[in-house]
Design a protein around this motif. Structure first.
Motif, PDB file in Angstrom:
ATOM      1  N   VAL A   1     -49.183  56.889 -38.556  1.00  0.00           N
ATOM      2  CA  VAL A   1     -48.555  58.068 -39.147  1.00  0.00           C
ATOM      3  C   VAL A   1     -47.984  58.973 -38.066  1.00  0.00           C
ATOM      4  CG1 VAL A   1     -49.010  60.152 -40.496  1.00  0.00           C
ATOM      5  CG2 VAL A   1     -49.992  57.967 -41.212  1.00  0.00           C
ATOM      6  N   PHE A   2     -48.729  59.141 -36.978  1.00  0.00           N
ATOM      7  CA  PHE A   2     -48.322  60.100 -35.944  1.00  0.00           C
ATOM      8  C   PHE A   2     -47.684  59.419 -34.739  1.00  0.00           C
ATOM      9  CE2 PHE A   2     -51.174  62.943 -38.240  1.00  0.00           C
ATOM     10  CZ  PHE A   2     -50.486  64.139 -38.151  1.00  0.00           C
ATOM     11  N   TRP A   3     -46.839  58.443 -34.974  1.00  0.00           N
ATOM     12  CA  TRP A   3     -46.259  57.712 -33.831  1.00  0.00           C
ATOM     13  C   TRP A   3     -45.272  58.556 -33.034  1.00  0.00           C
ATOM     14  CZ3 TRP A   3     -41.092  55.650 -33.339  1.00  0.00           C
ATOM     15  CH2 TRP A   3     -40.255  55.942 -34.415  1.00  0.00           C
ATOM     16  N   MET A   4     -44.802  59.670 -33.606  1.00  0.00           N
ATOM     17  CA  MET A   4     -43.846  60.518 -32.881  1.00  0.00           C
ATOM     18  C   MET A   4     -44.473  61.831 -32.425  1.00  0.00           C
ATOM     19  SD  MET A   4     -40.152  60.119 -34.697  1.00  0.00           S
ATOM     20  CE  MET A   4     -40.611  61.022 -36.156  1.00  0.00           C
ATOM     21  N   LEU A   5     -45.786  61.919 -32.406  1.00  0.00           N
ATOM     22  CA  LEU A   5     -46.454  63.187 -32.136  1.00  0.00           C
ATOM     23  C   LEU A   5     -46.057  63.770 -30.776  1.00  0.00           C
ATOM     24  CD1 LEU A   5     -48.541  65.172 -33.282  1.00  0.00           C
ATOM     25  CD2 LEU A   5     -50.296  63.905 -32.046  1.00  0.00           C
ATOM     26  N   GLU A   6     -46.140  62.971 -29.727  1.00  0.00           N
ATOM     27  CA  GLU A   6     -45.824  63.481 -28.389  1.00  0.00           C
ATOM     28  C   GLU A   6     -44.347  63.825 -28.270  1.00  0.00           C
ATOM     29  OE1 GLU A   6     -47.169  60.955 -25.294  1.00  0.00           O
ATOM     30  OE2 GLU A   6     -49.273  60.968 -25.958  1.00  0.00           O
ATOM     31  N   LYS A   7     -43.475  62.970 -28.833  1.00  0.00           N
ATOM     32  CA  LYS A   7     -42.044  63.228 -28.736  1.00  0.00           C
ATOM     33  C   LYS A   7     -41.676  64.537 -29.421  1.00  0.00           C
ATOM     34  CE  LYS A   7     -39.086  59.840 -28.770  1.00  0.00           C
ATOM     35  NZ  LYS A   7     -38.253  60.089 -27.576  1.00  0.00           N
ATOM     36  N   ARG A   8     -42.362  64.853 -30.518  1.00  0.00           N
ATOM     37  CA  ARG A   8     -42.080  66.097 -31.242  1.00  0.00           C
ATOM     38  C   ARG A   8     -42.771  67.302 -30.627  1.00  0.00           C
ATOM     39  NH1 ARG A   8     -38.926  65.521 -35.997  1.00  0.00           N
ATOM     40  NH2 ARG A   8     -38.061  63.431 -35.835  1.00  0.00           N
ATOM     41  N   GLN A   9     -43.561  67.068 -29.568  1.00  0.00           N
ATOM     42  CA  GLN A   9     -44.206  68.152 -28.821  1.00  0.00           C
ATOM     43  C   GLN A   9     -45.091  69.016 -29.728  1.00  0.00           C
ATOM     44  OE1 GLN A   9     -40.760  69.994 -26.932  1.00  0.00           O
ATOM     45  NE2 GLN A   9     -41.022  68.727 -25.120  1.00  0.00           N
ATOM     46  N   VAL A  10     -45.852  68.354 -30.576  1.00  0.00           N
ATOM     47  CA  VAL A  10     -46.814  69.022 -31.433  1.00  0.00           C
ATOM     48  C   VAL A  10     -48.206  68.714 -30.890  1.00  0.00           C
ATOM     49  CG1 VAL A  10     -47.768  69.151 -33.764  1.00  0.00           C
ATOM     50  CG2 VAL A  10     -45.301  68.913 -33.442  1.00  0.00           C
ATOM     51  N   GLN A  11     -48.938  69.757 -30.549  1.00  0.00           N
ATOM     52  CA  GLN A  11     -50.230  69.594 -29.889  1.00  0.00           C
ATOM     53  C   GLN A  11     -51.370  69.672 -30.903  1.00  0.00           C
ATOM     54  OE1 GLN A  11     -50.251  68.842 -26.598  1.00  0.00           O
ATOM     55  NE2 GLN A  11     -48.014  68.923 -26.731  1.00  0.00           N
ATOM     56  N   LEU A  12     -51.611  68.582 -31.610  1.00  0.00           N
ATOM     57  CA  LEU A  12     -52.744  68.491 -32.525  1.00  0.00           C
ATOM     58  C   LEU A  12     -53.804  67.603 -31.889  1.00  0.00           C
ATOM     59  CD1 LEU A  12     -50.802  68.011 -35.880  1.00  0.00           C
ATOM     60  CD2 LEU A  12     -52.007  70.069 -35.141  1.00  0.00           C
ATOM     61  N   THR A  13     -55.052  68.066 -31.872  1.00  0.00           N
ATOM     62  CA  THR A  13     -56.081  67.407 -31.058  1.00  0.00           C
ATOM     63  C   THR A  13     -57.209  66.779 -31.876  1.00  0.00           C
ATOM     64  OG1 THR A  13     -57.292  69.493 -30.840  1.00  0.00           O
ATOM     65  CG2 THR A  13     -55.628  69.000 -29.154  1.00  0.00           C
ATOM     66  N   ASN A  14     -57.112  66.828 -33.222  1.00  0.00           N
ATOM     67  CA  ASN A  14     -58.231  66.336 -34.021  1.00  0.00           C
ATOM     68  C   ASN A  14     -57.718  65.467 -35.171  1.00  0.00           C
ATOM     69  OD1 ASN A  14     -60.746  65.899 -35.105  1.00  0.00           O
ATOM     70  ND2 ASN A  14     -61.173  68.043 -35.586  1.00  0.00           N
ATOM     71  N   ILE A  15     -56.972  64.416 -34.816  1.00  0.00           N
ATOM     72  CA  ILE A  15     -56.432  63.487 -35.809  1.00  0.00           C
ATOM     73  C   ILE A  15     -57.409  62.325 -35.981  1.00  0.00           C
ATOM     74  CG2 ILE A  15     -54.553  61.893 -36.337  1.00  0.00           C
ATOM     75  CD1 ILE A  15     -52.734  63.805 -34.731  1.00  0.00           C
TER      76      ILE A  15
ATOM     77  N   SER B   1     -50.510  61.739 -46.163  1.00  0.00           N
ATOM     78  CA  SER B   1     -50.472  60.426 -46.794  1.00  0.00           C
ATOM     79  C   SER B   1     -49.643  59.413 -46.020  1.00  0.00           C
ATOM     80  CB  SER B   1     -49.929  60.551 -48.223  1.00  0.00           C
ATOM     81  OG  SER B   1     -48.620  61.111 -48.224  1.00  0.00           O
ATOM     82  N   HIS B   2     -48.502  59.825 -45.469  1.00  0.00           N
ATOM     83  CA  HIS B   2     -47.661  58.884 -44.742  1.00  0.00           C
ATOM     84  C   HIS B   2     -46.645  59.644 -43.896  1.00  0.00           C
ATOM     85  CE1 HIS B   2     -45.454  59.684 -48.455  1.00  0.00           C
ATOM     86  NE2 HIS B   2     -44.361  59.135 -47.957  1.00  0.00           N
ATOM     87  N   MET B   3     -45.849  58.897 -43.140  1.00  0.00           N
ATOM     88  CA  MET B   3     -45.033  59.491 -42.091  1.00  0.00           C
ATOM     89  C   MET B   3     -43.686  60.021 -42.561  1.00  0.00           C
ATOM     90  SD  MET B   3     -43.830  56.006 -40.149  1.00  0.00           S
ATOM     91  CE  MET B   3     -42.589  56.809 -39.166  1.00  0.00           C
TER      92      MET B   3
ATOM     93  N   LYS C   1     -32.007  59.454 -30.361  1.00  0.00           N
ATOM     94  CA  LYS C   1     -32.901  60.020 -29.338  1.00  0.00           C
ATOM     95  C   LYS C   1     -34.342  60.114 -29.810  1.00  0.00           C
ATOM     96  CE  LYS C   1     -32.238  63.216 -26.539  1.00  0.00           C
ATOM     97  NZ  LYS C   1     -32.176  64.602 -26.038  1.00  0.00           N
ATOM     98  N   ASN C   2     -34.541  60.446 -31.090  1.00  0.00           N
ATOM     99  CA  ASN C   2     -35.876  60.822 -31.542  1.00  0.00           C
ATOM    100  C   ASN C   2     -36.429  59.985 -32.691  1.00  0.00           C
ATOM    101  OD1 ASN C   2     -36.152  63.465 -29.943  1.00  0.00           O
ATOM    102  ND2 ASN C   2     -34.216  63.757 -31.003  1.00  0.00           N
ATOM    103  N   GLY C   3     -35.518  59.299 -33.461  1.00  0.00           N
ATOM    104  CA  GLY C   3     -35.979  58.582 -34.643  1.00  0.00           C
ATOM    105  C   GLY C   3     -36.396  59.569 -35.725  1.00  0.00           C
ATOM    106  N   PRO C   4     -36.758  59.076 -36.924  1.00  0.00           N
ATOM    107  CA  PRO C   4     -36.604  57.692 -37.365  1.00  0.00           C
ATOM    108  C   PRO C   4     -35.258  57.456 -38.030  1.00  0.00           C
ATOM    109  CG  PRO C   4     -37.830  58.900 -39.002  1.00  0.00           C
ATOM    110  CD  PRO C   4     -37.509  59.877 -37.907  1.00  0.00           C
ATOM    111  N   LEU C   5     -34.839  56.202 -38.067  1.00  0.00           N
ATOM    112  CA  LEU C   5     -33.527  55.845 -38.606  1.00  0.00           C
ATOM    113  C   LEU C   5     -33.390  56.215 -40.082  1.00  0.00           C
ATOM    114  CD1 LEU C   5     -30.910  54.436 -37.664  1.00  0.00           C
ATOM    115  CD2 LEU C   5     -31.837  52.312 -38.585  1.00  0.00           C
ATOM    116  N   GLY C   6     -34.502  56.223 -40.809  1.00  0.00           N
ATOM    117  CA  GLY C   6     -34.456  56.549 -42.234  1.00  0.00           C
ATOM    118  C   GLY C   6     -33.923  57.933 -42.533  1.00  0.00           C
ATOM    119  N   ASP C   7     -33.960  58.849 -41.550  1.00  0.00           N
ATOM    120  CA  ASP C   7     -33.426  60.198 -41.769  1.00  0.00           C
ATOM    121  C   ASP C   7     -31.955  60.164 -42.164  1.00  0.00           C
ATOM    122  OD1 ASP C   7     -35.856  61.249 -41.217  1.00  0.00           O
ATOM    123  OD2 ASP C   7     -35.261  62.347 -39.427  1.00  0.00           O
TER     124      ASP C   7
END
Length: 543
Positions: A225-239, A192-194, A525-531
């Motif tokens: 939603v997936f603006w941090m996908l590469e930074k988190r090193q998660v390899q999902l290929t069908n978004i 639903s959201h990030m 280093k990684n975001g997001p500030l809301g954490d």
């Protein structure tokens, strides 16, 4: 193509129009009690709903506004300039939606709201009879549901492992032992959201290691939603990023539609799933989903319910923020949320309602104070309130692994439609593997960038927030929010984005923010500030 209609929400006769004063006028509809703002200047009129876009609070006159153009929200003190319909505090946030002002021949006026036709009515499907076991809904944990829809399996918002919001939120319920296997076997996943209690990177990392090509669907929000996908090193290929308000056909019988939230249109979404003409509505965390227009009489509705998903007021101290003030505030906010959810469910009249997306706990020992202070609504209490006001609605308080058979529930709403987990099943988590995730956050402390004080200027200049009369002191602390000798302690003046050694002599709002060093540096280093804030990892005091 989306059609539109209009609705008159407030009418004033000629005498009431004549009595409108220059500047801000507050008006309430005698028909439904809803409130509106009319702004008058040089004979011209503007109007809007009296409802803040941030969290839906009511506006009152801003006593600091000398020009008579600004109103202030009673909930979080956001300010709206009614002459421009722009929010001015915080700046560059929302624009308020205007109502059309229509003058009548008799000298009165009407405030008219333009309404977009309900998109789910496009290509309507007549409900077909369901067989036992054809449509089942299994609660896994928090906001994660598994839907069996004929031959397809769909999963909502999988948070199955690890914390959310850095290390502030942990799962309250123990997911079924095969939850990750279920996730890997899904035909489609909706996120639903990030926010990390819905977009769980620890969970998705495990998923991607087994099945990186699983189809994942998200709404086309302006903040991806997936603006941090590469930074988190998660390899999902069908978004798959899909437009709002359009049916997405999965097979002959199954389709879904994603809708946006009015209050948080850049972030939050909700979903309607339809199978053989039977609708399941999941509003998730939306404050005002789809501008308040939702389908009535759906077969199953789910929504959040608990509250407590904010650092305010638990992380604040000094001034009015005494323990008794916090307790009273939390109690009132819980009551307002409970009544709002009950009223929403009553107005929509779903056949079955399930509260979810609120089963988290501040489990880490260092957050004991937050856990004790941050009292949340209970699903049982909300369901009891709904049963009292709308006894015809069946309610479901889910347990991990419990299964709702929709066909049985629609035939004869009773306990037999719900299969609870086996006796002896561990419903609540009693261990969370804290060290694994806290150690990962703390590794940021020794990162090379933080050996150089220039990171401070680099970070805030990169963020680009300025031209705002606010001075903030940021202090890195230990677990107990005690400043540490080798931590950074600095000022940021957002008026000109400078970094003074002392507070400016001009009059200015001032805030002191103490952050746990590991989380602070990991966020930089990684975001997001809301954490930091939503995860209760800082303490704030204000002037």
């Amino acid at each position: 193509m989306t059609a539109q209609s209009s609705k008159t929400v407030l009418s004033l006769d000629s005498e009431a129009v004549f009595s409108l004063k220059d500047g801000i006028n507050f008006k309430k509809s005698p028909d439904d009690g809803k409130c509106y703002i009319i702004y008058k200047e040089n004979g011209e009129l503007k109007a809007c709903k009296n409802q803040c876009k941030h969290q839906g609070g009511l506006f009152i006159k801003d006593i600091e506004d000398l020009d008579g153009r600004t109103v202030q929200c009673t909930k979080h003190y956001w300010k709206l300039n009614v002459s421009t319909m722009q929010y001015v505090n915080p700046p560059d946030s929302f624009t308020q939606d205007e109502l059309d002002v229509v003058m009548t021949d008799e000298g009165g006026l009407q405030l008219v709201e333009v309404i977009v036709w309900d998109p789910w009515l496009a290509d309507p499907q007549d409900p077909q009879e369901l067989q036992e076991g054809e449509v089942t809904v299994t609660y896994l944990t928090h906001a994660c549901m598994e839907l069996q829809l004929g031959g397809k399996k769909m999963i909502f918002d999988p948070w199955l492992t690890g914390p959310a919001f850095a290390r502030g939120w942990w799962l309250l319920h123990e997911p079924p032992a095969d939850s990750m296997e279920r996730l890997c076997m899904a035909d489609l996943i909706y996120i639903s959201h990030m926010h990390s209690d819905h977009l769980s990177y620890p969970t998705l990392k495990s998923l991607s290691a087994t099945r990186p090509d699983v189809p994942i669907y998200v709404g086309d929000t302006s903040r991806p939603v997936f603006w941090m996908l590469e930074k988190r090193q998660v390899q999902l290929t069908n978004i798959n990023v899909v437009p709002f308000g359009i049916w997405q056909n999965i097979d002959e019988h199954l389709r879904f539609m994603i809708l946006k939230d009015e209050v948080h249109p850049v972030l939050d979404t909700c979903i309607i799933v339809e199978y053989k003409g039977h609708m399941i509505l999941n509003t998730v965390d939306c404050t005002r989903p789809n501008y308040g227009r939702l389908p009535h009489n759906v077969d199953l509705m789910m929504s959040d319910f608990a509250g407590g998903a904010s650092g305010f007021p638990m992380t604040f101290s000094g001034g009015k923020y005494t323990e008794s003030w916090k307790a009273d505030f939390i109690k009132n906010e819980r009551k307002k949320l409970m009544n709002y959810k009950a009223q929403l469910v009553k107005s929509l009249q779903p056949k079955i309602y399930c509260p979810f997306a609120g089963y988290f706990v501040e489990a880490h020992p260092s957050d004991r104070y937050i856990k004790e202070t941050n009292t949340k609504n209970k699903a049982e209490e909300l369901n009891a309130l709904i049963k009292k006001s709308a006894p015809g609605i069946t309610t479901w308080t889910p347990k991990p692994g419990a299964v709702l058979d929709l066909a049985l529930a629609l035939m004869s709403p009773s306990r037999k439609a719900i299969t609870d987990p086996p006796s002896g099943t561990n419903i609540y988590k009693d261990s969370w593997d804290f060290d694994l995730y806290v150690d990962e956050l703390n590794r940021a402390i020794t990162a090379e960038i933080f050996k150089h004080k220039s990171w401070i200027q680099f970070y805030y200049i990169w963020a680009g927030f300025k031209n705002y009369n606010l001075v903030v002191r940021v202090i890195e602390t230990d677990e107990d929010f005690i400043p540490i000798d080798n931590g950074y302690n600095y000022l940021v003046d957002f008026m000109d984005l400078s970094f003074p050694t002392q507070r400016p002599t001009r009059e200015h709002p001032y805030e002191e923010i103490k952050n746990r060093i590991g989380v602070m540096r990991h966020v930089v280093k990684n975001g997001p500030l809301g954490d930091l804030y939503i995860g209760f990892q800082n303490r704030l005091s204000r002037e």
